[in-house]
Design a protein around this motif. Structure first.
Motif, mmCIF file in Angstrom:
data_model
loop_
_atom_site.group_PDB
_atom_site.id
_atom_site.type_symbol
_atom_site.label_atom_id
_atom_site.label_comp_id
_atom_site.label_asym_id
_atom_site.label_seq_id
_atom_site.Cartn_x
_atom_site.Cartn_y
_atom_site.Cartn_z
ATOM 1 N N GLY A 98 0.829 -1.188 0.000
ATOM 2 C CA GLY A 98 0.000 0.000 0.000
ATOM 3 C C GLY A 98 0.868 1.245 0.000
ATOM 4 O O GLY A 98 2.098 1.175 -0.101
ATOM 5 N N HIS A 99 0.209 2.392 0.104
ATOM 6 C CA HIS A 99 0.919 3.669 0.107
ATOM 7 C C HIS A 99 0.763 4.331 1.466
ATOM 8 O O HIS A 99 -0.318 4.337 2.045
ATOM 9 N N ASN A 100 1.880 4.867 1.966
ATOM 10 C CA ASN A 100 1.923 5.482 3.299
ATOM 11 C C ASN A 100 1.516 4.479 4.379
ATOM 12 O O ASN A 100 0.726 4.777 5.281
ATOM 13 N N THR A 101 2.079 3.277 4.267
ATOM 14 C CA THR A 101 1.823 2.221 5.243
ATOM 15 C C THR A 101 3.140 1.582 5.650
ATOM 16 O O THR A 101 4.110 1.573 4.889
ATOM 17 N N TYR A 102 3.182 1.061 6.877
ATOM 18 C CA TYR A 102 4.323 0.256 7.319
ATOM 19 C C TYR A 102 4.023 -1.189 6.952
ATOM 20 O O TYR A 102 2.984 -1.732 7.320
ATOM 21 N N GLU A 103 4.924 -1.819 6.196
ATOM 22 C CA GLU A 103 4.672 -3.183 5.745
ATOM 23 C C GLU A 103 5.950 -4.014 5.759
ATOM 24 O O GLU A 103 7.057 -3.508 5.512
ATOM 25 N N VAL A 104 5.754 -5.292 6.047
ATOM 26 C CA VAL A 104 6.826 -6.280 6.005
ATOM 27 C C VAL A 104 6.310 -7.449 5.172
ATOM 28 O O VAL A 104 5.200 -7.944 5.409
ATOM 29 N N HIS A 105 7.096 -7.876 4.179
ATOM 30 C CA HIS A 105 6.613 -8.932 3.288
ATOM 31 C C HIS A 105 7.799 -9.714 2.719
ATOM 32 O O HIS A 105 8.887 -9.163 2.526
ATOM 33 N N ALA A 106 7.552 -10.983 2.425
ATOM 34 C CA ALA A 106 8.589 -11.846 1.848
ATOM 35 C C ALA A 106 8.032 -12.614 0.661
ATOM 36 O O ALA A 106 6.861 -13.008 0.659
ATOM 37 N N GLU A 107 8.867 -12.779 -0.353
ATOM 38 C CA GLU A 107 8.528 -13.576 -1.528
ATOM 39 C C GLU A 107 9.771 -14.326 -1.989
ATOM 40 O O GLU A 107 10.906 -13.909 -1.694
ATOM 41 N N THR A 108 9.560 -15.387 -2.740
ATOM 42 C CA THR A 108 10.677 -16.132 -3.321
ATOM 43 C C THR A 108 10.920 -15.646 -4.741
ATOM 44 O O THR A 108 9.989 -15.597 -5.561
ATOM 45 N N ILE A 109 12.151 -15.241 -5.015
ATOM 46 C CA ILE A 109 12.548 -14.867 -6.367
ATOM 47 C C ILE A 109 13.551 -15.899 -6.862
ATOM 48 O O ILE A 109 13.959 -16.803 -6.115
ATOM 49 N N TYR A 110 13.961 -15.766 -8.122
ATOM 50 C CA TYR A 110 14.899 -16.732 -8.698
ATOM 51 C C TYR A 110 16.018 -16.000 -9.413
ATOM 52 O O TYR A 110 15.779 -15.051 -10.175
ATOM 53 N N ARG A 111 17.235 -16.438 -9.129
ATOM 54 C CA ARG A 111 18.405 -15.831 -9.771
ATOM 55 C C ARG A 111 18.503 -16.341 -11.204
ATOM 56 O O ARG A 111 18.315 -17.525 -11.474
ATOM 57 N N ARG A 112 18.834 -15.429 -12.122
ATOM 58 C CA ARG A 112 18.862 -15.771 -13.536
ATOM 59 C C ARG A 112 20.163 -15.265 -14.167
ATOM 60 O O ARG A 112 20.676 -14.207 -13.796
ATOM 61 N N GLN A 113 20.648 -16.028 -15.146
ATOM 62 C CA GLN A 113 21.881 -15.659 -15.838
ATOM 63 C C GLN A 113 21.680 -15.521 -17.339
ATOM 64 O O GLN A 113 22.648 -15.429 -18.089
ATOM 65 N N THR A 114 20.427 -15.494 -17.780
ATOM 66 C CA THR A 114 20.147 -15.295 -19.204
ATOM 67 C C THR A 114 20.599 -13.898 -19.622
ATOM 68 O O THR A 114 20.750 -13.000 -18.793
ATOM 69 N N GLN A 115 20.789 -13.722 -20.901
ATOM 70 C CA GLN A 115 21.133 -12.404 -21.432
ATOM 71 C C GLN A 115 20.247 -12.112 -22.644
ATOM 72 O O GLN A 115 20.316 -12.798 -23.661
ATOM 73 N N THR A 116 19.413 -11.107 -22.522
ATOM 74 C CA THR A 116 18.564 -10.705 -23.642
ATOM 75 C C THR A 116 19.424 -10.049 -24.724
ATOM 76 O O THR A 116 20.590 -9.698 -24.495
#
Length: 548
Positions: free
Chosen positions: A503-521
Motif C-alpha cells: 500500500g501507500h503510506n503504510t508500514y509493511e513487512v513482506h517476503a517472496e521467493t525470487i529466482y536468480r537468472r543468468q540469461t542475457q537478452t
C-alpha cells in the motif's frame, strides 16, 4: 450595426482559426500525458502523437509553398510554439507529481520559497522535455523540404525521435520516455525492450503514429495545393488505405512479437530460489532527519528484520536511506545487532562517508554484522541531491542537502556482489536509466534490487516509479525486488508481472521467493542497436534523393 457585428465575429473566427492548431497540439499532448501511471490509458499513446505529426508536416508543406507559389498560401502556425504546446501538455501532465516536493518547511525553507522551488522544478523539467519535442519538430521540417514520401518520413521521424531520447537519457535529467506510457498495463509490447531496450517500444509508438498521420496528411493535401505543386496532390482513397493498413499491420505484428517473448516459460530451478523480505518503514521525510525519525527508523527496521528472519528468509532489503547515518553508525545500530543475532543477510540503505563528501549507498551486511559490499548511487537527482553549477547556485539551494557534507555520485562501473551472487542495483532515480541496469546485467547481475524513497510525493510518483522498474525487469529478464520508504514496494517477475505490491503510506513487512537468472537478452548483449540502425537507415533515406 450588423456589419460591425459581422466584422467582430469574423475577427473572433480568425483568432480561433489561428489558435486552433495550438489547441490541437496541446490537447493531444495532454492525452499522451494521461497514458502514464497512475491514469494509465496506454492505448492513447498509439494515436496521440499523430496530430502533432500532421501539424508539423502541413507547416513544412506550407513553408515550401510560400517560397514557390506566386500567391500567398494559407497562414501557417509557428512550428516552435506548436511543438512546445504538445511537449508541455505531455511532460507537464506526466510530471506534475514534481510539485509534491512542496512544502519544504521541514527543511527550513520558507513556505513561499518552497512553492517557488517546486514550480520552478516542474516548469524547468517540463520545458526540458518539451525541448526534445521541439528539436524533433524542427528536424522533421528540415527533412520534409526534400522528402515527400510518407513512408520515408515515418522512417526518419522514428529514427529522429529515438536518437533524441538516447541523447536526453545520456544526460542527468531524464524520466518520461514515450516507452513508459505502456507500463505497467501493456506488458506484451514492453517485451520489445528485450530486443533493444526502451527505444524499441518508443520506435513502435512513433512509427504507428507516423503512419496514421501520413494518411491524414495526404487526405487533406488537396485543400491547399490544388494545381499548384504536383507532389502535394492528394493521395487516392486506396493510397490512404495503404498507410492505415500498414499502421494496423505494424501494430499487430509488433504485439505478436512481444507476445511470443511474453509467452516464454520462466525456468525457475529450485537451486536458484532466494527468499527475500522487504521492509517498508513509512518514516515521513518531515521527521526523517530528526531524533523522532531516527528512533522510528531504527525501531521499525529492526522489528521488521526480526519478523522476517523468523520467517526463514535468506535476505532482507530496506529502502533508500532507511538508516540515514554514515556507515560507522549503521554498524553500531540495533538492526545490525539483530543481524549478528539472526545471521540473515541485510541490504541496508544509508550513507557512505568519503572525506568531506558522502555517497547515497546500499550496503550488504553479512551474518557476522560486517559490511561485505557497497553500491553508491551513480545517477543523482539535480537540485535534490546535488547542485548543478555549484559555485554559482550552491549558496542559494544549500538547504536542500540533507547533510552538511556534499553528496557525490558512485562510480559508473560498479558491481554489487552478495553472498547469493552478483546483483543489479538501481537506487531510486536510477530506475529511469535503463543503461545502468543493462550494464550490470551484462556484468553478471542475477536479480534486481531497487531501494527507493518517494516519500516527498503523492501516490502518482511511486506508481510511475514502479512502472519504470517493471520495464527494467523485462529488459534484463530478471526478478526485481523493490523496497520503498512509503510505497509502492513490490516484487516483479521477469515478464513484468507484479507478484505483490504494498500500500501507500503504510508500514509493511513482506517476503517472496525470487529466482536468480543468468540469461542475457539481446538488449543486454548488444545494447540499443535499434536506434543506431534507424539513424543509419534514416540518414541514407534522406541523402539518396539528394544524390539523384
Amino acid at each position: 450595426m450588423q456589419q460591425k457585428q459581422s466584422k467582430k465575429q469574423g475577427k473572433q473566427g480568425e483568432k480561433f482559426t489561428i489558435l486552433f492548431p495550438y489547441l490541437i497540439a496541446l490537447s493531444s499532448g495532454i492525452l499522451m500525458g494521461l497514458t502514464v501511471a497512475p491514469v494509465g490509458v496506454w492505448f492513447l499513446a498509439w494515436l496521440s502523437l499523430a496530430p502533432l505529426w500532421v501539424l508539423v508536416i502541413r507547416s513544412a508543406q506550407r513553408k515550401n509553398l510560400s517560397s514557390s507559389a506566386s500567391s500567398a498560401p494559407p497562414a501557417s502556425p509557428a512550428l516552435l510554439p506548436l511543438s512546445l504546446a504538445w511537449g508541455i501538455g505531455y511532460h507537464g501532465i506526466a510530471l506534475s507529481w514534481i510539485t509534491g516536493v512542496h512544502p519544504m518547511t521541514w527543511m527550513g525553507v520558507p513556505w513561499l520559497a518552497s512553492l517557488a522551488i517546486a514550480l520552478f522544478c516542474w516548469i524547468f523539467i517540463t520545458l526540458w522535455g518539451a525541448a526534445l519535442v521541439a528539436s524533433w519538430a524542427i528536424g522533421m521540417r528540415v527533412i520534409s523540404r526534400s522528402i515527400h514520401n510518407g513512408f520515408v518520413r515515418v522512417l526518419i521521424g522514428t529514427a529522429l525521435w529515438c536518437g533524441l531520447e538516447a541523447l536526453w537519457s545520456a544526460g542527468p535529467l531524464w524520466w518520461s520516455s514515450l516507452s513508459y506510457t505502456q507500463s505497467p498495463h501493456n506488458l506484451i509490447i514492453l517485451h520489445l525492450g528485450q530486443l533493444s531496450g526502451p527505444s524499441a517500444v518508443t520506435a513502435a509508438i512513433v512509427a504507428v503514429n507516423g503512419l496514421i498521420a501520413e494518411a491524414l496528411v495526404n487526405r487533406r493535401g488537396a485543400e491547399y495545393t490544388e494545381e499548384k505543386i504536383k507532389f502535394f496532390s492528394a493521395l487516392s482513397a486506396s493510397g490512404r488505405f495503404v498507410y492505415l493498413s500498414t499502421a494496423a499491420a505494424l501494430f499487430i505484428t509488433l504485439h505478436l512479437i512481444g507476445f511470443s517473448l511474453y509467452s516464454r516459460p520462466l525456468a525457475q530451478p529450485p537451486e536458484t530460489a532466494l527468499k527475500v523480505g522487504i521492509i517498508q518503514g513509512n518514516v515521513p521525510n518531515e521527521i526523517k532527519l530528526y531524533p523522532e525519525g531516527f528512533r522510528r527508523a531504527i525501531q521499525g527496521y529492526t522489528t521488521g528484520y526480526l519478523k522476517l528472519a523468523n520467517q526463514s528468509v535468506d535476505a532482507v532489503l530496506t529502502p533508500e536511506g532507511a538508516l540515514p547515518f554514515f556507515q560507522d553508525a549503521i554498524i553500531r545500530s540495533s538492526m545490525v545487532a539483530a543481524v549478528r543475532e539472526k545471521g540473515v543477510v541485510a541490504w541496508i540503505g544509508g550513507f557512505y562517508k568519503q572525506g568531506s563528501s558522502y555517497t547515497n549507498s546500499l550496503f550488504t551486511v553479512a551474518g557476522d554484522g560486517e559490511i561485505k559490499s557497497r553500491y553508491g548511487k551513480a545517477k543523482m537527482v539535480p537540485i535534490g541531491e546535488y547542485v548543478p553549477f555549484e559555485s554559482i547556485l550552491g549558496g542559494i539551494v544549500s538547504r536542500l542537502s540533507p547533510l552538511d557534507e556534499h553528496q557525490v555520485p558512485g562510480s559508473s562501473n560498479q558491481v554489487f556482489d552478495t553472498p547469493f551472487g552478483r546483483a543489479i542495483v538501481g537506487i531510486c532515480y536510477e530506475s529511469a536509466f535503463s543503461g545502468q541496469f543493462r550494464r550490470q546485467a551484462a556484468a553478471g547481475g542475477q536479480f534486481i534490487l531497487s531501494p527507493s524513497n518517494d516519500a516527498h510525493y503523492s501516490a502518482a510518483m511511486p506508481s510511475q516509479h514502479h512502472a519504470q522498474d517493471i520495464m527494467r525487469a523485462i529488459e534484463t529478464d530478471r526478478w526485481a525486488v523493490r523496497a520503498t520508504n512509503t510505497g509502492y514496494s513490490a516484487f516483479v517477475n521477469p515478464h513484468g508481472k507484479t507478484v505483490w505490491i504494498s500500500g501507500h503510506n503504510t508500514y509493511e513487512v513482506h517476503a517472496e521467493t525470487i529466482y536468480r537468472r543468468q540469461t542475457q537478452t539481446l538488449y543486454v548483449r548488444w545494447g540499443d542497436w535499434l536506434t543506431l540502425l534507424l539513424l543509419g537507415a534514416g540518414t541514407l533515406a534522406w541523402l539518396i534523393p539528394k544524390a539523384d
